[in-house]
Design an enzyme around this catalytic site. Structure first.
Site, mmCIF file in Angstrom:
data_model
loop_
_atom_site.group_PDB
_atom_site.id
_atom_site.type_symbol
_atom_site.label_atom_id
_atom_site.label_comp_id
_atom_site.label_asym_id
_atom_site.label_seq_id
_atom_site.Cartn_x
_atom_site.Cartn_y
_atom_site.Cartn_z
ATOM 1 C CG ASP A 40 45.039 -13.488 48.326
ATOM 2 O OD1 ASP A 40 45.587 -13.413 47.206
ATOM 3 O OD2 ASP A 40 45.553 -13.059 49.369
ATOM 4 C CG ASP A 100 39.087 -10.583 48.777
ATOM 5 O OD1 ASP A 100 40.074 -10.091 49.345
ATOM 6 O OD2 ASP A 100 38.828 -11.809 48.773
HETATM 7 MG MG MG Z 1 39.647 -13.461 49.835
#
Ligand code: MG
Length: 178
Positions: free
Chosen positions: A11, A9
């Site tokens: 962020d 992932d």
């Molecule tokens: Mg995230």
């Protein structure tokens, strides 16, 4: 031969999240230091590295696809400079959450596209994220899952492993692999 991969992932894992804001420029994009170290280490263990990120700011009209591509261009060149390599592939979903797109996490569409394209060995591959939706998407794609413990306590999804940061992930799961 199928290849092992780590799906990330973005962020909160690769770069710091900015609460209530989309990362629209290179100035907003700050690497998490643990990530740089982790990335270097797993690259030397020959993992493919695939980024999968939900970016509904585009669907909402709050940022453009061009801005996202500039941010990712910056990320890739900086990673190359700092570690000698960068992500093998980048997948993003611009759809709004309410549309429940198959490509948007928690659905596994982006992960399945990469698994097919790169002929990935699912059983020896991982999804690492900081949200329940990352864990769910990883599970739905058949990957092993790692949750980086979010700041807020709350319901913990059914991740295979939960750690506080990528240093702990490396020490516990990857340090013996070469
Ligand atoms: Mg995230």
């Amino acid at each position: 031969m199928k290849r092992k991969a780590i799906f990330f992932d973005r962020d909160g894992v690769v770069n710091f999240r900015i609460v209530g804001k989309y990362i629209k420029s290179a100035e907003d994009f700050r690497f998490v230091p643990d990530f740089i170290k982790f990335f270097k280490n797993i690259k030397s263990a020959a993992y493919l590295t695939i980024l999968t990120t939900n970016q509904q700011g585009i669907g909402k009209g709050l940022m453009t696809e061009k801005e996202l591509e500039i941010v990712h261009g910056y990320m890739q060149s900086k990673l190359k400079e700092l570690t000698g390599s960068n992500f093998d592939d980048i997948y993003y979903s611009t759809e709004l959450a309410e549309n429940n797109s198959f490509r948007r996490k928690p659905n596994p569409g982006m992960l399945l596209e990469a698994i097919e394209k790169w002929d990935i060995d699912i059983e020896n591959s991982w999804m690492i994220g900081d949200r329940k939706s990352d864990v769910t998407a990883g599970k739905r794609a058949g990957l092993k899952t790692v949750l980086l413990k979010p700041a807020k306590n709350g319901d913990f999804p059914n991740a295979d492993y939960v750690f506080r940061n990528l240093d702990e992930v490396f020490t516990n799961l990857f340090s013996k692999l070469k």
